[in-house]
Motif scaffolding. Structure first.
Motif, PDB file in Angstrom:
ATOM      1  N   SER A 209      36.273  50.516  38.324  1.00 57.92           N
ATOM      2  CA  SER A 209      37.027  49.324  37.924  1.00 57.92           C
ATOM      3  C   SER A 209      36.369  48.586  36.766  1.00 57.92           C
ATOM      4  O   SER A 209      37.053  47.987  35.937  1.00 57.92           O
ATOM      5  CB  SER A 209      37.170  48.387  39.126  1.00 57.92           C
ATOM      6  OG  SER A 209      37.884  47.241  38.773  1.00 57.92           O
TER       7      SER A 209
ATOM      8  N   SER B 127      35.289  49.831  30.749  1.00 56.53           N
ATOM      9  CA  SER B 127      36.154  49.310  29.690  1.00 56.53           C
ATOM     10  C   SER B 127      36.198  50.251  28.480  1.00 56.53           C
ATOM     11  O   SER B 127      36.782  49.921  27.454  1.00 56.53           O
ATOM     12  CB  SER B 127      35.699  47.918  29.262  1.00 56.53           C
ATOM     13  OG  SER B 127      34.373  47.955  28.773  1.00 56.53           O
TER      14      SER B 127
ATOM     15  N   GLU C 268      44.377  45.326  35.228  1.00 58.10           N
ATOM     16  CA  GLU C 268      43.941  43.935  35.361  1.00 58.10           C
ATOM     17  C   GLU C 268      44.560  43.306  36.588  1.00 58.10           C
ATOM     18  O   GLU C 268      43.896  42.611  37.355  1.00 58.10           O
ATOM     19  CB  GLU C 268      44.351  43.138  34.108  1.00 58.10           C
ATOM     20  CG  GLU C 268      43.204  42.860  33.193  1.00 58.10           C
ATOM     21  CD  GLU C 268      43.637  42.011  32.017  1.00 58.10           C
ATOM     22  OE1 GLU C 268      44.223  40.929  32.207  1.00 58.10           O
ATOM     23  OE2 GLU C 268      43.360  42.457  30.898  1.00 58.10           O
TER      24      GLU C 268
ATOM     25  N   ILE D 110      43.689  52.213  45.652  1.00 61.54           N
ATOM     26  CA  ILE D 110      43.661  53.287  44.659  1.00 61.54           C
ATOM     27  C   ILE D 110      44.877  54.171  44.935  1.00 61.54           C
ATOM     28  O   ILE D 110      45.277  54.342  46.088  1.00 61.54           O
ATOM     29  CB  ILE D 110      42.375  54.124  44.782  1.00 61.54           C
ATOM     30  CG1 ILE D 110      41.153  53.261  44.448  1.00 61.54           C
ATOM     31  CG2 ILE D 110      42.432  55.366  43.885  1.00 61.54           C
ATOM     32  CD1 ILE D 110      39.831  53.962  44.663  1.00 61.54           C
TER      33      ILE D 110
ATOM     34  N   SER E  35      42.837  51.802  34.900  1.00 60.61           N
ATOM     35  CA  SER E  35      42.382  50.617  35.637  1.00 60.61           C
ATOM     36  C   SER E  35      43.301  49.472  35.227  1.00 60.61           C
ATOM     37  O   SER E  35      43.687  49.358  34.064  1.00 60.61           O
ATOM     38  CB  SER E  35      40.923  50.293  35.328  1.00 60.61           C
ATOM     39  OG  SER E  35      40.750  49.960  33.966  1.00 60.61           O
TER      40      SER E  35
ATOM     41  N   ASN F  41      41.855  48.363  31.892  1.00 67.39           N
ATOM     42  CA  ASN F  41      42.209  46.948  32.042  1.00 67.39           C
ATOM     43  C   ASN F  41      43.584  46.620  31.475  1.00 67.39           C
ATOM     44  O   ASN F  41      43.755  45.664  30.730  1.00 67.39           O
ATOM     45  CB  ASN F  41      41.136  46.065  31.386  1.00 67.39           C
ATOM     46  CG  ASN F  41      39.772  46.341  31.971  1.00 67.39           C
ATOM     47  OD1 ASN F  41      39.604  46.389  33.179  1.00 67.39           O
ATOM     48  ND2 ASN F  41      38.802  46.553  31.111  1.00 67.39           N
TER      49      ASN F  41
ATOM     50  N   PRO G   1      46.989  44.175  39.989  1.00 71.53           N
ATOM     51  CA  PRO G   1      47.437  45.323  40.776  1.00 71.53           C
ATOM     52  C   PRO G   1      48.952  45.496  40.757  1.00 71.53           C
ATOM     53  O   PRO G   1      49.704  44.552  40.530  1.00 71.53           O
ATOM     54  CB  PRO G   1      46.949  44.995  42.184  1.00 71.53           C
ATOM     55  CG  PRO G   1      46.690  43.544  42.205  1.00 71.53           C
ATOM     56  CD  PRO G   1      46.410  43.117  40.798  1.00 71.53           C
TER      57      PRO G   1
ATOM     58  N   LYS H 113      44.661  48.930  41.982  1.00 71.87           N
ATOM     59  CA  LYS H 113      44.082  48.595  40.684  1.00 71.87           C
ATOM     60  C   LYS H 113      43.529  49.808  39.941  1.00 71.87           C
ATOM     61  O   LYS H 113      43.204  49.714  38.770  1.00 71.87           O
ATOM     62  CB  LYS H 113      42.981  47.549  40.857  1.00 71.87           C
ATOM     63  CG  LYS H 113      43.545  46.164  41.181  1.00 71.87           C
ATOM     64  CD  LYS H 113      42.486  45.104  41.134  1.00 71.87           C
ATOM     65  CE  LYS H 113      42.119  44.800  39.702  1.00 71.87           C
ATOM     66  NZ  LYS H 113      41.187  43.681  39.562  1.00 71.87           N
ATOM     67  N   LEU H 114      43.401  50.941  40.639  1.00 77.62           N
ATOM     68  CA  LEU H 114      42.926  52.170  40.003  1.00 77.62           C
ATOM     69  C   LEU H 114      43.904  53.291  40.302  1.00 77.62           C
ATOM     70  O   LEU H 114      44.301  53.477  41.451  1.00 77.62           O
ATOM     71  CB  LEU H 114      41.545  52.569  40.531  1.00 77.62           C
ATOM     72  CG  LEU H 114      40.380  51.630  40.247  1.00 77.62           C
ATOM     73  CD1 LEU H 114      39.118  52.154  40.931  1.00 77.62           C
ATOM     74  CD2 LEU H 114      40.145  51.473  38.759  1.00 77.62           C
TER      75      LEU H 114
ATOM     76  N   VAL I 214      33.897  52.761  43.545  1.00 77.56           N
ATOM     77  CA  VAL I 214      35.196  52.132  43.265  1.00 77.56           C
ATOM     78  C   VAL I 214      34.998  50.961  42.299  1.00 77.56           C
ATOM     79  O   VAL I 214      35.717  50.827  41.306  1.00 77.56           O
ATOM     80  CB  VAL I 214      35.905  51.698  44.562  1.00 77.56           C
ATOM     81  CG1 VAL I 214      37.132  50.850  44.258  1.00 77.56           C
ATOM     82  CG2 VAL I 214      36.285  52.911  45.402  1.00 77.56           C
ATOM     83  N   ASN I 215      34.002  50.120  42.572  1.00 79.42           N
ATOM     84  CA  ASN I 215      33.712  48.998  41.672  1.00 79.42           C
ATOM     85  C   ASN I 215      33.272  49.485  40.301  1.00 79.42           C
ATOM     86  O   ASN I 215      33.622  48.881  39.278  1.00 79.42           O
ATOM     87  CB  ASN I 215      32.647  48.085  42.283  1.00 79.42           C
ATOM     88  CG  ASN I 215      33.216  47.132  43.291  1.00 79.42           C
ATOM     89  OD1 ASN I 215      34.294  46.564  43.105  1.00 79.42           O
ATOM     90  ND2 ASN I 215      32.509  46.941  44.395  1.00 79.42           N
TER      91      ASN I 215
END
Length: 150
Positions: A132, A135, A81, A60, A79, A11, A83, A98-99, A128-129
């Protein structure tokens, strides 16, 4: 094997793709996984042969370079926060990523297999989710195990 040195960022915010690549490579250098020439080779390769993939629900990227500056195989993970823009593999169209999975593959024969395995995993919107949502390293390790990467 691929994630055993835990080069992971969660993040985070970066201004552009070069900044996130630089941070991941810097952590690999600290762990003596790559030489100090690796960063420049990844950035140059990304300019010529982009690695962005438009997946669901967001993009990605899998930046990498040749194995000559890799001391030990490792995949770095980040990852974001917000993009950052990469260019799409094959088309150079912008992809909001974002990844990031930064590949440092020592054995050139393993390179294509690793890319194919990752691209197959990225076909799953659920995975993928899950990547993401991580944490912490423990959460990432659980998703990596579920995806067959550990």
């Amino acid at each position: 094997m691929f994630f055993d040195k835990e080069v992971s960022l969660f993040n985070r915010n970066f201004k552009d793709r070069e900044e996130v690549i630089a941070e991941l490579v810097s952590r690999m250098e600290e762990k003596e996984l790559v030489t100090n020439e690796y960063k420049q080779s990844v950035i140059e390769r990304e300019r010529e042969f982009p690695t962005g993939l438009q997946t669901l629900p967001f993009g990605i990227a899998i930046p990498h370079a040749d194995s000559e500056n890799v001391l030990q195989t490792q995949i770095g993970f980040a990852s974001l926060e917000n993009p950052v823009e990469f260019k799409a593999m094959g088309s150079n169209e912008p992809v909001q990523v974002k990844l990031i999975f930064l590949l440092a593959i020592k054995n050139p024969n393993d390179h294509l297999d690793t890319l194919q395995k990752l691209i197959g995993i990225f076909q799953s919107e659920h995975l993928v989710n899950s990547f993401s949502a991580c944490s912490s390293q423990d959460e990432l390790n659980n998703v990596l195990e579920a995806a067959g990467l550990m």
